[in-house]
Motif scaffolding. Structure first.
Motif, PDB file in Angstrom:
ATOM      1  N   PRO A   1     -33.260 -28.434 -22.041  1.00 41.26           N
ATOM      2  CA  PRO A   1     -33.295 -28.182 -23.035  1.00 41.26           C
ATOM      3  C   PRO A   1     -33.605 -28.823 -23.988  1.00 41.26           C
ATOM      4  CG  PRO A   1     -31.080 -29.530 -22.428  1.00 41.26           C
ATOM      5  CD  PRO A   1     -32.646 -29.697 -21.620  1.00 41.26           C
ATOM      6  N   HIS A   2     -34.502 -29.005 -23.983  1.00 47.90           N
ATOM      7  CA  HIS A   2     -35.987 -29.620 -25.016  1.00 47.90           C
ATOM      8  C   HIS A   2     -36.822 -30.124 -24.630  1.00 47.90           C
ATOM      9  CE1 HIS A   2     -31.852 -30.532 -26.210  1.00 47.90           C
ATOM     10  NE2 HIS A   2     -31.939 -29.455 -27.549  1.00 47.90           N
ATOM     11  N   GLY A   3     -38.167 -29.654 -25.366  1.00 52.25           N
ATOM     12  CA  GLY A   3     -39.359 -30.528 -24.435  1.00 52.25           C
ATOM     13  C   GLY A   3     -39.758 -31.665 -24.618  1.00 52.25           C
ATOM     14  N   THR A   4     -38.557 -32.359 -25.627  1.00 53.53           N
ATOM     15  CA  THR A   4     -38.433 -34.268 -25.417  1.00 53.53           C
ATOM     16  C   THR A   4     -37.207 -34.567 -24.233  1.00 53.53           C
ATOM     17  OG1 THR A   4     -38.063 -34.252 -27.502  1.00 53.53           O
ATOM     18  CG2 THR A   4     -37.119 -36.290 -26.700  1.00 53.53           C
ATOM     19  N   ASP A   5     -36.689 -34.225 -23.655  1.00 55.30           N
ATOM     20  CA  ASP A   5     -36.007 -34.074 -22.239  1.00 55.30           C
ATOM     21  C   ASP A   5     -37.291 -33.941 -21.409  1.00 55.30           C
ATOM     22  OD1 ASP A   5     -34.138 -34.564 -24.328  1.00 55.30           O
ATOM     23  OD2 ASP A   5     -33.459 -32.138 -23.178  1.00 55.30           O
ATOM     24  N   ALA A   6     -37.739 -33.160 -21.432  1.00 55.52           N
ATOM     25  CA  ALA A   6     -38.798 -32.509 -20.618  1.00 55.52           C
ATOM     26  C   ALA A   6     -39.965 -34.061 -20.651  1.00 55.52           C
ATOM     27  CB  ALA A   6     -39.436 -31.706 -21.034  1.00 55.52           C
ATOM     28  N   ILE A   7     -40.305 -35.051 -21.151  1.00 48.23           N
ATOM     29  CA  ILE A   7     -41.274 -35.586 -21.150  1.00 48.23           C
ATOM     30  C   ILE A   7     -40.212 -37.195 -20.968  1.00 48.23           C
ATOM     31  CG2 ILE A   7     -42.368 -37.857 -22.220  1.00 48.23           C
ATOM     32  CD1 ILE A   7     -42.976 -35.318 -25.395  1.00 48.23           C
ATOM     33  N   MET A   8     -38.951 -37.349 -20.661  1.00 44.90           N
ATOM     34  CA  MET A   8     -38.027 -37.926 -20.540  1.00 44.90           C
ATOM     35  C   MET A   8     -37.854 -38.056 -19.053  1.00 44.90           C
ATOM     36  SD  MET A   8     -35.854 -37.786 -23.740  1.00 44.90           S
ATOM     37  CE  MET A   8     -33.775 -38.210 -22.640  1.00 44.90           C
ATOM     38  N   GLU A 139     -35.420 -22.842 -28.542  1.00 42.64           N
ATOM     39  CA  GLU A 139     -35.109 -24.461 -27.209  1.00 42.64           C
ATOM     40  C   GLU A 139     -35.579 -24.794 -26.146  1.00 42.64           C
ATOM     41  OE1 GLU A 139     -35.381 -27.743 -29.030  1.00 42.64           O
ATOM     42  OE2 GLU A 139     -35.155 -27.191 -31.250  1.00 42.64           O
ATOM     43  N   GLY A 140     -35.443 -25.562 -25.727  1.00 37.49           N
ATOM     44  CA  GLY A 140     -35.939 -25.909 -23.886  1.00 37.49           C
ATOM     45  C   GLY A 140     -37.538 -26.207 -23.700  1.00 37.49           C
ATOM     46  N   GLY A 141     -37.636 -26.730 -22.347  1.00 39.68           N
ATOM     47  CA  GLY A 141     -38.623 -27.770 -21.886  1.00 39.68           C
ATOM     48  C   GLY A 141     -38.722 -27.378 -20.577  1.00 39.68           C
ATOM     49  N   CYS A 142     -39.701 -27.529 -19.965  1.00 33.70           N
ATOM     50  CA  CYS A 142     -39.803 -27.663 -18.098  1.00 33.70           C
ATOM     51  C   CYS A 142     -40.815 -28.759 -17.554  1.00 33.70           C
ATOM     52  CB  CYS A 142     -40.196 -26.769 -17.123  1.00 33.70           C
ATOM     53  SG  CYS A 142     -41.960 -26.237 -17.941  1.00 33.70           S
ATOM     54  N   LEU A 143     -41.393 -29.311 -17.365  1.00 31.62           N
ATOM     55  CA  LEU A 143     -41.971 -30.086 -16.488  1.00 31.62           C
ATOM     56  C   LEU A 143     -42.468 -29.623 -14.755  1.00 31.62           C
ATOM     57  CD1 LEU A 143     -40.503 -31.928 -13.669  1.00 31.62           C
ATOM     58  CD2 LEU A 143     -40.088 -33.111 -15.096  1.00 31.62           C
ATOM     59  N   VAL A 144     -43.609 -29.906 -14.763  1.00 30.73           N
ATOM     60  CA  VAL A 144     -44.660 -29.496 -13.068  1.00 30.73           C
ATOM     61  C   VAL A 144     -45.259 -30.619 -13.359  1.00 30.73           C
ATOM     62  CG1 VAL A 144     -44.602 -27.245 -14.732  1.00 30.73           C
ATOM     63  CG2 VAL A 144     -46.504 -28.838 -15.260  1.00 30.73           C
ATOM     64  N   THR A 145     -45.148 -30.532 -11.724  1.00 34.12           N
ATOM     65  CA  THR A 145     -45.402 -31.855 -10.312  1.00 34.12           C
ATOM     66  C   THR A 145     -45.931 -30.725  -9.094  1.00 34.12           C
ATOM     67  OG1 THR A 145     -45.365 -33.564 -10.094  1.00 34.12           O
ATOM     68  CG2 THR A 145     -43.127 -32.499  -9.708  1.00 34.12           C
ATOM     69  N   ASN A 146     -47.286 -31.518  -8.839  1.00 31.10           N
ATOM     70  CA  ASN A 146     -47.437 -31.318  -7.532  1.00 31.10           C
ATOM     71  C   ASN A 146     -46.824 -32.766  -6.590  1.00 31.10           C
ATOM     72  OD1 ASN A 146     -48.565 -28.772  -7.656  1.00 31.10           O
ATOM     73  ND2 ASN A 146     -50.354 -30.267  -7.914  1.00 31.10           N
ATOM     74  N   ASN A 147     -46.222 -33.406  -7.059  1.00 32.36           N
ATOM     75  CA  ASN A 147     -45.679 -34.018  -6.208  1.00 32.36           C
ATOM     76  C   ASN A 147     -44.223 -34.629  -5.649  1.00 32.36           C
ATOM     77  OD1 ASN A 147     -44.325 -37.067  -6.404  1.00 32.36           O
ATOM     78  ND2 ASN A 147     -46.692 -37.926  -6.169  1.00 32.36           N
ATOM     79  N   LYS A 148     -43.808 -34.212  -4.634  1.00 31.54           N
ATOM     80  CA  LYS A 148     -42.625 -34.470  -4.161  1.00 31.54           C
ATOM     81  C   LYS A 148     -41.525 -35.466  -4.961  1.00 31.54           C
ATOM     82  CE  LYS A 148     -42.821 -30.175  -0.173  1.00 31.54           C
ATOM     83  NZ  LYS A 148     -42.451 -30.145   0.893  1.00 31.54           N
ATOM     84  N   GLU A 149     -41.836 -36.057  -4.965  1.00 30.64           N
ATOM     85  CA  GLU A 149     -40.962 -37.345  -5.536  1.00 30.64           C
ATOM     86  C   GLU A 149     -41.131 -37.588  -6.805  1.00 30.64           C
ATOM     87  OE1 GLU A 149     -42.458 -40.881  -3.195  1.00 30.64           O
ATOM     88  OE2 GLU A 149     -42.255 -40.361  -1.462  1.00 30.64           O
ATOM     89  N   ILE A 150     -41.830 -37.181  -7.069  1.00 34.28           N
ATOM     90  CA  ILE A 150     -41.440 -37.173  -8.890  1.00 34.28           C
ATOM     91  C   ILE A 150     -40.611 -36.050  -9.004  1.00 34.28           C
ATOM     92  CG2 ILE A 150     -42.475 -36.366 -10.893  1.00 34.28           C
ATOM     93  CD1 ILE A 150     -44.847 -37.708  -9.836  1.00 34.28           C
ATOM     94  N   TRP A 151     -40.908 -34.482  -8.494  1.00 37.78           N
ATOM     95  CA  TRP A 151     -40.039 -33.566  -8.806  1.00 37.78           C
ATOM     96  C   TRP A 151     -38.259 -34.027  -8.094  1.00 37.78           C
ATOM     97  CZ3 TRP A 151     -37.464 -31.019  -4.607  1.00 37.78           C
ATOM     98  CH2 TRP A 151     -36.920 -29.626  -5.147  1.00 37.78           C
ATOM     99  N   GLU A 182     -29.106 -20.329 -18.048  1.00 39.30           N
ATOM    100  CA  GLU A 182     -29.856 -19.886 -17.591  1.00 39.30           C
ATOM    101  C   GLU A 182     -30.213 -18.423 -18.615  1.00 39.30           C
ATOM    102  OE1 GLU A 182     -27.707 -21.015 -16.470  1.00 39.30           O
ATOM    103  OE2 GLU A 182     -26.779 -21.571 -14.210  1.00 39.30           O
ATOM    104  N   TYR A 183     -29.575 -18.184 -19.697  1.00 34.89           N
ATOM    105  CA  TYR A 183     -29.679 -17.235 -20.855  1.00 34.89           C
ATOM    106  C   TYR A 183     -31.969 -17.497 -21.631  1.00 34.89           C
ATOM    107  CZ  TYR A 183     -25.396 -16.325 -20.478  1.00 34.89           C
ATOM    108  OH  TYR A 183     -24.355 -15.442 -19.980  1.00 34.89           O
ATOM    109  N   LEU A 184     -31.963 -19.025 -21.640  1.00 31.87           N
ATOM    110  CA  LEU A 184     -33.350 -19.006 -21.756  1.00 31.87           C
ATOM    111  C   LEU A 184     -33.925 -19.074 -21.213  1.00 31.87           C
ATOM    112  CD1 LEU A 184     -32.243 -22.740 -23.743  1.00 31.87           C
ATOM    113  CD2 LEU A 184     -32.136 -20.349 -24.825  1.00 31.87           C
TER     114      LEU A 184
END
Length: 335
Positions: A1-8, A139-151, A182-184
């Motif tokens: 829902p937020h960039g802050t959540d993405a960092i968390m 509002e919104g956030g996401c994360l990206v990684t190439n590590n399956k365990e982190i994902w 999903e709308y976002l």
């Protein structure tokens, strides 16, 4: 829902945190938005806040190296304003000390480090889609990684502990509810198609604006370090020289520029550790906040003037209007 959540979620995934036990110490720049700090504190990590590079305003690798202790678990660089941090140097430090690298990309959509997009340069990257951002859904956030365990761990963190592809009623990890609408996501899919063209336009206008401002004097436009192959230009971060403007201080300049119809801000006016949020935490929980020397931040904070990313989507005539306003103010102040 937020960039802050993405960092968390990125911290949870990279450091295998559940938010209950002590998370270790995370090194962040002392010149950033509060969410960089609050996300780490929420995950029960302590903070070491360090100085920035005086040109890019991003985390200084030598300051990071000096701050590392046996408590350090991660480095959290911020690609501030859209300029990539010195990721090769930071990754080398992380590998030397066995630390995770979490990129805060909230202000750096489309930015590139030596031809590679930010977010894919460390272990995991976190983005924000808040209303001021270059790519936004309000509002919104996401994360990206190439590590399956982190994902997998990050997925569980945001989806009440479920594993990717798992059953609805099984919860192999402790997690929370940070699912985005999903709308976002649908809105972002459409806007994402425009990001490259808009990033190019921002860069073209920024180059033009910088060339014009160099002729006026007294304003230092954003400068690039050699590794920055593309700037995100979430912010056009200038430095103001009061002596070149008849001794009038930064606040007078900002007020005059706003009166000329040019939206602007002084930006972060002090190191983050000097803001009430962290001074309160440091007073009550001194083990959670460690401030390291930050002379570059103190200097930049006194002189910074920022323009917003939306202004760089205008025309050359719009850039000319900005330059004309600054030239007019300089004549008035110097006279």
């Amino acid at each position: 829902p937020h960039g802050t959540d993405a960092i968390m979620a990125a911290l949870a995934g990279a450091l295998d945190l559940d938010g209950l036990g002590e998370g270790g110490e995370v090194i962040i720049p002392n010149y950033t938005f509060i969410a960089t700090a609050s996300a780490a504190l929420f995950m029960r990590c302590s903070l070491a806040l360090v100085d920035v590079d005086p040109v890019s305003f991003t985390m200084a690798p030598e300051a990071v190296e000096a701050a590392i202790t046996d408590k350090t678990v991660a480095i959290l660089p911020v690609h501030l304003g859209g300029h990539p941090a010195d990721m090769d140097a930071l990754n080398a430090i992380a590998q030397k000390h066995n630390l995770a690298v979490i990129e805060d990309c909230a202000q750096a959509h489309g930015a590139e480090y030596n031809g590679r997009k930010v977010g894919a340069l460390g272990d995991v990257g976190a983005f924000s889609f808040q209303s001021s951002k270059n790519l936004t859904s309000g509002e919104g956030g996401c994360l990206v990684t190439n590590n399956k365990e982190i994902w997998s761990r990050a997925y569980a963190f945001k989806d009440v502990g479920r594993r990717p592809g798992g059953e609805r009623w099984e919860y192999p990890r402790l997690g929370w509810n940070y699912r985005a609408s999903e709308y976002l996501a649908a809105m972002l899919r459409v806007r994402l198609t425009k990001l490259d063209d808009q990033t190019q336009l921002r860069n073209e206008n920024a180059v033009y604006l910088s060339e014009c401002l160099d002729e006026i004097g007294g304003i230092t436009p954003p400068r690039w370090r050699p590794w920055a192959s593309q700037h995100g230009y979430h912010l056009y971060m200038m430095l103001y020289d009061a002596a070149e403007f008849g001794g009038w201080d930064r606040a007078d300049f900002v007020q005059a520029l706003q009166a000329e119809g040019v939206p602007c801000t002084p930006g972060y006016e002090r190191p983050l550790t000097d803001e009430g949020a962290l001074t309160t935490v440091a007073a009550q929980y001194p083990h959670l906040v460690q401030r390291h020397p930050c002379p570059n931040i103190e200097s930049v904070s006194e002189r910074s003037v920022w323009l917003y990313q939306s202004m760089l989507l205008g025309s050359h005539q719009d850039m000319d209007d900005i330059v004309a306003a600054m030239a007019k103010i300089k004549r008035a102040f110097a006279g």
